[in-house]
Each structure stands twice: as structure tokens, then as C-alpha cells.
Design a protein around this motif. Structure first.
Motif, PDB file in Angstrom:
ATOM      1  N   ARG A  43      -5.698  15.864   2.778  1.00 56.70           N
ATOM      2  CA  ARG A  43      -5.068  15.291   1.588  1.00 56.70           C
ATOM      3  C   ARG A  43      -5.712  15.844   0.322  1.00 56.70           C
ATOM      4  N   SER A  44      -5.008  15.713  -0.773  1.00 52.25           N
ATOM      5  CA  SER A  44      -5.568  16.082  -2.070  1.00 52.25           C
ATOM      6  C   SER A  44      -6.764  15.192  -2.385  1.00 52.25           C
ATOM      7  N   ALA A  45      -7.851  15.794  -2.877  1.00 53.50           N
ATOM      8  CA  ALA A  45      -9.033  15.006  -3.245  1.00 53.50           C
ATOM      9  C   ALA A  45      -8.701  14.042  -4.366  1.00 53.50           C
ATOM     10  N   PHE A  46      -7.892  14.485  -5.320  1.00 48.05           N
ATOM     11  CA  PHE A  46      -7.519  13.596  -6.424  1.00 48.05           C
ATOM     12  C   PHE A  46      -6.710  12.412  -5.913  1.00 48.05           C
ATOM     13  N   GLU A  82      -3.778   5.234   4.726  1.00 45.59           N
ATOM     14  CA  GLU A  82      -4.569   6.206   5.488  1.00 45.59           C
ATOM     15  C   GLU A  82      -6.057   6.048   5.202  1.00 45.59           C
ATOM     16  N   ILE A  83      -6.386   5.803   3.936  1.00 46.46           N
ATOM     17  CA  ILE A  83      -7.793   5.621   3.566  1.00 46.46           C
ATOM     18  C   ILE A  83      -8.374   4.421   4.312  1.00 46.46           C
ATOM     19  N   LEU A  84      -7.657   3.298   4.309  1.00 45.16           N
ATOM     20  CA  LEU A  84      -8.157   2.099   4.977  1.00 45.16           C
ATOM     21  C   LEU A  84      -8.256   2.295   6.483  1.00 45.16           C
ATOM     22  N   LEU A  85      -7.302   3.016   7.050  1.00 42.14           N
ATOM     23  CA  LEU A  85      -7.306   3.234   8.493  1.00 42.14           C
ATOM     24  C   LEU A  85      -8.458   4.133   8.939  1.00 42.14           C
ATOM     25  N   ASN A  86      -8.856   5.048   8.090  1.00 39.67           N
ATOM     26  CA  ASN A  86      -9.849   6.047   8.482  1.00 39.67           C
ATOM     27  C   ASN A  86     -11.232   5.810   7.899  1.00 39.67           C
ATOM     28  N   ALA A  87     -11.359   4.858   6.980  1.00 38.71           N
ATOM     29  CA  ALA A  87     -12.671   4.577   6.388  1.00 38.71           C
ATOM     30  C   ALA A  87     -13.609   4.034   7.457  1.00 38.71           C
ATOM     31  N   ASP A  88     -14.778   4.637   7.574  1.00 42.00           N
ATOM     32  CA  ASP A  88     -15.725   4.219   8.605  1.00 42.00           C
ATOM     33  C   ASP A  88     -17.065   3.777   8.018  1.00 42.00           C
ATOM     34  N   GLY A  89     -17.117   3.621   6.692  1.00 37.07           N
ATOM     35  CA  GLY A  89     -18.351   3.191   6.064  1.00 37.07           C
ATOM     36  C   GLY A  89     -19.357   4.304   5.863  1.00 37.07           C
ATOM     37  N   ARG A  90     -18.998   5.526   6.276  1.00 39.37           N
ATOM     38  CA  ARG A  90     -19.909   6.659   6.123  1.00 39.37           C
ATOM     39  C   ARG A  90     -19.326   7.762   5.240  1.00 39.37           C
ATOM     40  N   ARG A  91     -18.010   7.940   5.313  1.00 38.66           N
ATOM     41  CA  ARG A  91     -17.387   9.039   4.576  1.00 38.66           C
ATOM     42  C   ARG A  91     -16.976   8.628   3.165  1.00 38.66           C
ATOM     43  N   ALA A 105      -6.429   6.686  -4.867  1.00 37.22           N
ATOM     44  CA  ALA A 105      -6.190   5.614  -3.903  1.00 37.22           C
ATOM     45  C   ALA A 105      -7.408   4.709  -3.779  1.00 37.22           C
ATOM     46  N   VAL A 106      -8.602   5.303  -3.749  1.00 31.20           N
ATOM     47  CA  VAL A 106      -9.827   4.513  -3.625  1.00 31.20           C
ATOM     48  C   VAL A 106     -10.015   3.628  -4.851  1.00 31.20           C
ATOM     49  N   ARG A 107      -9.769   4.169  -6.022  1.00 32.26           N
ATOM     50  CA  ARG A 107      -9.929   3.341  -7.232  1.00 32.26           C
ATOM     51  C   ARG A 107      -8.904   2.207  -7.260  1.00 32.26           C
ATOM     52  N   ARG A 108      -7.692   2.485  -6.832  1.00 29.96           N
ATOM     53  CA  ARG A 108      -6.672   1.423  -6.819  1.00 29.96           C
ATOM     54  C   ARG A 108      -7.007   0.362  -5.779  1.00 29.96           C
ATOM     55  N   LEU A 160       0.820  -1.201   0.000  1.00 31.88           N
ATOM     56  CA  LEU A 160       0.000   0.000   0.000  1.00 31.88           C
ATOM     57  C   LEU A 160       0.854   1.251   0.000  1.00 31.88           C
ATOM     58  N   THR A 161       0.375   2.284  -0.677  1.00 30.54           N
ATOM     59  CA  THR A 161       1.000   3.594  -0.546  1.00 30.54           C
ATOM     60  C   THR A 161       0.537   4.203   0.770  1.00 30.54           C
ATOM     61  N   ALA A 162       1.179   5.304   1.165  1.00 28.43           N
ATOM     62  CA  ALA A 162       0.797   5.958   2.417  1.00 28.43           C
ATOM     63  C   ALA A 162      -0.650   6.438   2.374  1.00 28.43           C
ATOM     64  N   VAL A 163      -1.074   6.986   1.227  1.00 24.21           N
ATOM     65  CA  VAL A 163      -2.451   7.475   1.108  1.00 24.21           C
ATOM     66  C   VAL A 163      -3.439   6.321   1.179  1.00 24.21           C
ATOM     67  N   GLU A 164      -3.131   5.213   0.498  1.00 25.73           N
ATOM     68  CA  GLU A 164      -4.021   4.050   0.528  1.00 25.73           C
ATOM     69  C   GLU A 164      -4.166   3.512   1.949  1.00 25.73           C
TER      70      GLU A 164
END
Length: 238
Positions: free
Chosen positions: A177-180, A157-166, A185-188, A151-155
């Protein structure tokens, strides 16, 4: 000040304003606005992207960025917002007025914004040619059908902070973080099978599997242990 409502797309409106060397605000309905100075875009705000203030607040030492650093962050925020605004199919309304208070940080020509948007769209499609998850809550899986996932650092972070709502835009804003970068990261992650599909996504036609054939893994919501391992890995990279 005068308002000029037009049925033109935001891109067409920007090019017209560039020719007029206009100064003011181009509003893209409820999405946001592009601030124009003598035909160039100097600042942008969009509900789908973090503001410049959000990105600066997340910088390790925002007071020590210097002029070049401030310009770099300003350009990043502008390109982030422009990605969404220039893709809108809504008409735009221009109002003449004074420059935005942060307009001195950077100036970007409309054609440069359009070219950068096309480059970003191509990168997103290369990662996963589907926008189904771009505005949906991010929900990680519990089991990964691979022995090892890098995983990249952004990926991470996404997994660590994803709560099923955001959604990705919410996570980008909360993480500074940059929205792009978060969208990419989400698409990857989705392409790697690490995210559950959105609830309203169409169910694909699955091939009939016969006895003895390998079955696809069963995806479940992410567990606390997985998140702890990811956090530990992130701390090791620091």
C-alpha cells in the motif's frame, strides 16, 4: 562522477539541480535518494515508503497495467518517497551519473513534488495534528467507545494486520500500500479512538471526573474475535 555535498535542504538542492538541468542521484543521508534526469525527479527510494517494485507486486494484474498504469504507479511511489525525503532536515549529497533504469516511467518537477507534499501534510494534520504515531508500532484497542464505526478498506487492513510491532511504513510495505495512505489511515483510526497511544507518548492531563459523570472507556489490546469480524466485513466488500 563527481560528488557535491551541500548543507542545503533537499528542496533547495532540488531547485538548484533543476536550474542546472543536472542528471544523477541526490542522496538524503540515510533516508533515501532522489534520482534526477535533466533537473526533473524521475525516481525515488526511501526507507519509510514502499518501493515501486513493492507497489507493482501488489497490483492485481501488474502485467496488464499498460504504459499509463505503470506511470500512475511510478508517480504514486515517487510522491510517497518524496513526502519523507523532502521533509528531512539533513543536508543532501548529489552525484552526477546516468539516469536510473526506471527513469523513463515518469518525470516530476521539484515544485510539483513540494506542492504535493504540502497538500499531504495538510490532510494528515486535518485527520490528527500529531505525528506521534507515524513511526510507532500500530496497536489497536479491543473496545470501541462507539455503537458503529465505518472503516475504509485501508483502515480495515491496518487493523487486521497490526501486530503491535510494525509501524505504518512496515505495514505499507508488507501490504503493498501507499505509505501516505497508511499514515492517513493510522491518524484517522487514532482520532476515532481505535488505536492505543504509543508507549513513549506523553500522558495528557485528564480532567477530574466527579461522581455521576460519564467515564472514558477502558482500552485493551485487540482480541481475535474483533479481527475475525473485521476480516469477514472485508471479504463481504470484495
Amino acid at each position: 562522477m563527481t560528488g557535491d555535498r551541500t548543507a542545503h535542504s533537499p528542496v533547495a538542492a532540488l531547485r538548484e539541480l533543476e536550474g542546472r538541468r543536472a542528471t544523477g542521484v541526490l542522496r538524503v543521508r540515510d533516508e533515501g535518494a532522489l534520482h534526477i534526469v535533466e533537473g526533473s525527479v524521475a525516481y525515488a527510494e526511501c526507507r519509510s515508503a514502499p518501493s515501486l517494485e513493492h507497489l507493482l507486486a501488489a497490483a492485481p494484474a501488474p502485467g496488464a497495467l499498460g504504459e499509463a498504469g505503470m506511470e500512475a504507479v511510478a508517480r504514486l511511489a515517487l510522491h510517497d518517497a518524496a513526502y519523507f525525503l523532502l521533509g528531512s532536515e539533513d543536508g543532501a549529497e548529489f552525484t552526477e551519473g546516468p539516469p536510473h533504469r526506471l527513469a523513463h516511467l515518469c518525470r516530476i518537477a521539484p515544485d510539483e513534488l513540494v506542492a504535493e507534499r504540502a497538500r499531504r501534510a495538510a490532510r494528515l494534520d486535518e485527520a490528527l495534528p500529531s505525528a506521534a504515531r507515524d513511526h510507532a508500532p500500530v496497536v489497536p484497542v479491543r473496545r470501541v467507545g462507539r455503537q458503529r464505526v465505518v472503516l475504509t478498506a485501508v483502515e480495515a487492513e491496518i487493523l487486521l494486520n497490526a501486530d503491535g510491532r510494525r509501524a505504518p511504513a512496515d505495514l505499507a510495505r508488507d501490504l503493498g500500500r501507499s505509505a501516505f495512505d497508511c499514515l492517513l489511515a493510522v491518524r484517522r483510526l487514532a482520532a476515532a479512538g481505535m488505536l492505543r497511544p504509543p508507549q513513549d507518548a506523553p500522558v495528557p492531563d485528564l480532567p477530574v471526573r466527579r461522581r455521576g459523570e460519564t467515564e472514558a472507556p477502558e482500552w485493551e489490546p485487540v482480541g481475535h474475535e474483533v479481527l475475525l469480524r473485521l476480516r469477514s466485513g472485508l471479504e463481504g466488500l470484495a
